[in-house]
Design a protein around this motif. Structure first.
Motif, short mmCIF file in Angstrom:
data_model
loop_
_atom_site.label_atom_id
_atom_site.label_comp_id
_atom_site.label_asym_id
_atom_site.label_seq_id
_atom_site.Cartn_x
_atom_site.Cartn_y
_atom_site.Cartn_z
N UNK A 58 -19.68 -25.23 -7.98
CA UNK A 58 -18.89 -26.29 -7.35
C UNK A 58 -17.64 -26.62 -8.17
N UNK A 59 -17.82 -26.74 -9.49
CA UNK A 59 -16.68 -27.06 -10.35
C UNK A 59 -15.61 -25.98 -10.26
N UNK A 60 -16.02 -24.73 -10.22
CA UNK A 60 -15.07 -23.63 -10.12
C UNK A 60 -14.34 -23.66 -8.78
N UNK A 61 -15.06 -23.91 -7.70
CA UNK A 61 -14.43 -23.98 -6.37
C UNK A 61 -13.43 -25.13 -6.30
N UNK A 62 -13.80 -26.29 -6.85
CA UNK A 62 -12.89 -27.45 -6.87
C UNK A 62 -11.64 -27.14 -7.67
N UNK A 89 -10.28 -24.27 -8.19
CA UNK A 89 -9.44 -23.33 -7.44
C UNK A 89 -8.74 -24.01 -6.26
N UNK A 90 -9.38 -24.98 -5.64
CA UNK A 90 -8.73 -25.72 -4.56
C UNK A 90 -7.56 -26.55 -5.09
N UNK A 91 -7.75 -27.17 -6.25
CA UNK A 91 -6.66 -27.94 -6.87
C UNK A 91 -5.52 -27.01 -7.26
#
Length: 138
Positions: free
Chosen positions: A63-67, A69-71
């Motif tokens: 989740x932290x990695x996906x967030x 990358x979205x930022x």
């Protein structure tokens, strides 16, 4: 006798062919991906999508990695300078054991402004295990 054995073999083959033909193979169900994957902006606000494969450290790290990358995606649309830094540390002891840690940092510079984005939705592709996150600039 030969007639009976030929007829028996023919009947067995016929039953086998009919049994195999009766089985239907269904195509895998198509994955219905959310619309925001292709259109992440919402109501005129800039949006971004982050994608992360299954992570060795579990769902929280994924989740932290996906967030992150979205930022990064949102920041890139704003003309932000994005700098990613990864620090690898290895420690060995005299007893022969060792440990390794990896820290990853993402630095965003927008002429002194802060980039704030809110998570709108998470979605997991059950076929690939990839986690998608949709974030929109506040």
């Amino acid at each position: 006798m030969k007639q009976t054995s030929k007829a028996t073999v023919f009947i067995i083959l016929l039953i086998f062919v009919c049994a195999c033909a009766a089985q239907t193979v269904s195509a895998p169900e198509p994955v219905h991906k959310p619309e925001w994957l292709w259109k992440p902006s919402d109501g005129g606000k800039i949006g971004g999508v982050g994608i992360a494969k299954e992570h060795i450290h579990g769902l929280d790290a994924q989740r932290k990695l996906a967030v992150s990358r979205a930022i990064d995606s949102i920041a890139a649309q704003l003309g932000v300078q994005v700098q990613n830094v990864t620090v690898l540390e290895s420690h060995a002891t005299s007893s022969g054991s060792s440990s390794t840690t990896i820290d990853s940092y993402s630095i965003h510079t927008v002429q002194g402004n802060t980039v704030k984005a809110a998570v709108r939705e998470f979605w997991t592709d059950v076929q690939t295990g990839e986690l998608y996150v949709w974030m929109v600039l506040e």
